[in-house]
Design a protein around this motif. Sequence first.
Motif, mmCIF file in Angstrom:
data_model
loop_
_atom_site.group_PDB
_atom_site.id
_atom_site.type_symbol
_atom_site.label_atom_id
_atom_site.label_comp_id
_atom_site.label_asym_id
_atom_site.label_seq_id
_atom_site.Cartn_x
_atom_site.Cartn_y
_atom_site.Cartn_z
ATOM 1 N N GLU A 182 9.709 55.724 49.845
ATOM 2 C CA GLU A 182 9.012 54.633 50.527
ATOM 3 C C GLU A 182 9.815 53.355 50.372
ATOM 4 N N THR A 183 9.859 52.537 51.413
ATOM 5 C CA THR A 183 10.578 51.271 51.348
ATOM 6 C C THR A 183 9.638 50.169 50.864
ATOM 7 N N ASP A 184 10.236 49.084 50.409
ATOM 8 C CA ASP A 184 9.440 47.925 50.029
ATOM 9 C C ASP A 184 8.902 47.275 51.294
ATOM 10 N N LEU A 185 7.626 46.929 51.281
ATOM 11 C CA LEU A 185 6.985 46.358 52.455
ATOM 12 C C LEU A 185 6.707 44.878 52.239
ATOM 13 N N SER A 186 6.781 44.130 53.331
ATOM 14 C CA SER A 186 6.408 42.723 53.271
ATOM 15 C C SER A 186 4.884 42.621 53.360
#
Length: 88
Positions: free
Chosen positions: A68-72
Amino acid sequence: MARALAVAITLSVLAVAHGALYLPGVSPTAYAINTPVPMYVNKITSTKAQLPFRYYSLPFCQPESVDETDLSLGQILSGDSIESSDYE
């Protein structure tokens, strides 16, 4: 005097307008020829269901490890779930 004030106001409005166009976390990226470009998948929405589905909760080809990517904050509030993919 009035002209200097008008110039100062115009410059301050332009400075504020320039800052309003900035989107945190969004910046253009240039890739060289034959450089791999990372591809990601997002949620899947439907007109039949009110809630979105995570991409890999459906029977799609899943990579060996899903990162999972880091989300804003905006992505979190809109319900995004951005994950890695095997696409190249």
